[in-house]
Design an enzyme around this catalytic site. Structure first.
Site, PDB file in Angstrom:
ATOM      1  N   LYS A  94      38.717  35.564  48.551  1.00 20.06           N
ATOM      2  CA  LYS A  94      37.382  37.033  47.369  1.00 20.06           C
ATOM      3  C   LYS A  94      38.324  38.361  47.769  1.00 20.06           C
ATOM      4  CE  LYS A  94      33.570  37.431  47.425  1.00 20.06           C
ATOM      5  NZ  LYS A  94      32.383  36.476  47.636  1.00 20.06           N
ATOM      6  N   GLY A 149      15.550  41.280  48.065  1.00 15.88           N
ATOM      7  CA  GLY A 149      16.457  41.006  47.322  1.00 15.88           C
ATOM      8  C   GLY A 149      16.029  40.376  46.327  1.00 15.88           C
ATOM      9  N   GLY A 178      18.060  40.572  42.964  1.00 17.74           N
ATOM     10  CA  GLY A 178      19.393  40.652  42.058  1.00 17.74           C
ATOM     11  C   GLY A 178      19.426  39.083  41.442  1.00 17.74           C
ATOM     12  N   ASN A 179      20.506  38.809  40.922  1.00 21.94           N
ATOM     13  CA  ASN A 179      20.559  37.128  40.430  1.00 21.94           C
ATOM     14  C   ASN A 179      20.168  36.359  42.017  1.00 21.94           C
ATOM     15  OD1 ASN A 179      22.408  34.649  40.829  1.00 21.94           O
ATOM     16  ND2 ASN A 179      21.957  35.042  38.959  1.00 21.94           N
ATOM     17  N   GLY A 227      18.527  35.806  44.851  1.00 23.48           N
ATOM     18  CA  GLY A 227      16.661  36.836  45.043  1.00 23.48           C
ATOM     19  C   GLY A 227      15.815  36.425  43.886  1.00 23.48           C
TER      20      GLY A 227
HETATM   21  N1  GLU Z   1      30.877  34.748  44.777  1.00 23.99           N
HETATM   22  C1  GLU Z   1      29.907  33.618  45.357  1.00 23.99           C
HETATM   23  C2  GLU Z   1      29.493  33.368  46.101  1.00 23.99           C
HETATM   24  O1  GLU Z   1      30.079  34.065  47.609  1.00 23.99           O
HETATM   25  C3  GLU Z   1      31.161  32.704  44.217  1.00 23.99           C
HETATM   26  C4  GLU Z   1      31.640  32.650  43.916  1.00 23.99           C
HETATM   27  C5  GLU Z   1      32.743  31.522  43.941  1.00 23.99           C
HETATM   28  O2  GLU Z   1      31.496  31.204  42.133  1.00 23.99           O
HETATM   29  O3  GLU Z   1      33.501  31.098  43.238  1.00 23.99           O
HETATM   30  O4  GLU Z   1      29.723  32.321  46.729  1.00 23.99           O
END
Ligand code: GLU
Length: 411
Positions: free
Chosen positions: A104, A216, A218-219, A221
């Site tokens: 991340k 939420g 966002g995408n 929710g």
């Molecule tokens: N950001 C998304 C998560 O937290 C997707 C991460 C990804 O697709 O690599 O699961």
């Protein structure tokens, strides 16, 4: 009070590790990220100035495959948060059984203060700063909070220039015209509703009488609300960061999403009843779906939760103290690492198509997602029943065992 996300993740791993009988040295290997990269990089602003920004990429574990996880652009990004989020990605990929590890990253920035050119410059410059540690078989980033498909397109382009060939599989969540996958945008919300359907199956709930409150819009929710309604569930509340719309007889999901799109806020929407975000969490509904922020249910409000079930669609919305209180109250919560794992599973499908030069239809993708998330739910539920524990510990047990098995010969 445990509000530090990394501390929460350590507690969750230790709880499940203890149940699995992991040794101290086995636990030590999976608690801390294998590498955390912190970068300082220059960005050319519209006024000609060069500003310096700070970014991170935390690579938690790659025993089961390349590091995988989003990049967020937010003023709140910090090292503890990206470390925790990268650890959660390891468990999420393992629970969904996709061949990735956890990563991340993010940049400390308020994107609202940037022009589009500045946003592009920042995205490209960040990629230059982390280019050594990413790549299709090394570490594959994706969108997260305040990052989009367009940003992934810029990043792929920049990375491809650095290595001298088109490298679509280095990022997922790209736009459809640039190697993105059908179904990736709606994947996370869709997978959450697969979990909702599974839950109704095992608990014999009648969708029509099952009320759902979603925090939420966002995408995640949004698509959760759309698919839940499509499957016949009664969505009664939906919120943005400022306010929540509520109607115990059901809300007009499409109209609310449209209003939000057009006005950027739900405040001022005519002919609806508003409640606060705190009140939404405490509604007497069947299923509560926190889909926005971390740490929204803590030891301060856990006693007041009246929902019978919670599906965590945000990352880390419940603190470990809240878990304990909710479990004692008999509230069944489905952890983020299972319920929102369809996002990264969709990313895996995108990566796979890029690596094999394939193009799947949306139906293909959604069917494959349904299978994967459905099986992950069944395995988690069985583990929970067999071990008389909560669903989070059960899912961690499955994930930790898979990662630990993959690490046996690595030292
Ligand atoms: N950001 C998304 C998560 O937290 C997707 C991460 C990804 O697709 O690599 O699961």
């Amino acid at each position: 009070m445990i509000n530090d996300p990394f501390e929460s993740s350590v507690i969750q791993i230790k709880n499940a590790g203890a149940k699995l009988g992991l040794s101290v040295s086995e636990l030590d290997r999976i608690l801390e990220p294998q590498r955390v990269v912190k970068v300082s990089f220059p960005v050319k602003m519209d006024n000609g100035m060069i500003n310096t920004f700070t970014g991170f990429r935390s690579q938690h574990n790659n025993a089961r495959g390349p590091y995988k996880g989003g990049l967020r652009f937010s003023p709140d990004v910090n090292e503890s948060e990206v470390k925790a989020l990268s650890s959660w990605m390891t468990w999420k990929c393992a629970v969904a059984d996709v061949p990735f590890g956890g990563g991340k990253g993010g940049v400390i920035v308020d994107t609202k203060t940037l022009s589009k050119t500045e946003l592009e410059n920042l995205s490209r410059s960040f990629v230059r700063a982390i280019s050594d540690v990413i790549g299709p078989t090394k570490d594959v980033p994706a969108p997260d909070m305040y990052t989009t498909g367009e940003i992934m397109d810029w990043m792929v382009d920049e990375y491809s220039k650095i290595v001298g060939s088109k490298q679509l599989a280095t990022f997922t969540g790209k736009t459809l015209g640039n190697g993105g996958s059908e179904g990736r945008t709606e994947a996370t919300g869709f997978g959450g509703v697969v979990v909702l359907e599974k839950l109704s199956e095992v608990k014999q709930l009648n969708p029509k009488e099952t009320t759902v409150a979603i925090q939420g819009i966002g995408n995640v929710g949004q698509y959760f609300a759309i698919f839940a309604k499509q499957k016949g569930f009664k969505v009664v509340a939906l919120s943005d960061s400022k306010t929540a719309v509520y109607n115990e007889n059901g809300i007009d999901v499409e109209r609310i999403i449209k209003f939000k799109e057009q006005n950027k806020t739900l405040v001022g929407m005519p002919d609806v009843t508003f409640i606060s975000n705190e009140a939404l969490l405490e509604l007497p509904v069947t299923v509560l779906v926190p889909s926005a922020l971390e740490n929204v249910i803590t030891k301060d409000n856990a006693e007041k939760i009246k929902a019978r079930y919670i599906i965590e669609m945000a990352n880390g919305p419940l603190t470990p103290e809240a878990d304990e209180i909710l479990h004692k109250k008999g509230i069944l919560f489905i952890p983020d690492i299972l319920s929102n794992s369809a996002g990264v599973t969709g990313s895996y499908f995108e990566w796979y198509q890029n690596m094999h030069n394939e193009k799947w239809t949306k139906d293909d993708v959604l069917h494959k997602l349904e299978d994967k998330i459905g099986s992950a739910f069944d395995a988690g539920y069985k583990m929970m029943m067999d071990n008389n524990t909560d669903m989070r510990t059960a899912c961690y047990m499955i994930a930790i065992k898979r990662v630990n098995d993959a690490m046996k010969d690595k030292f």
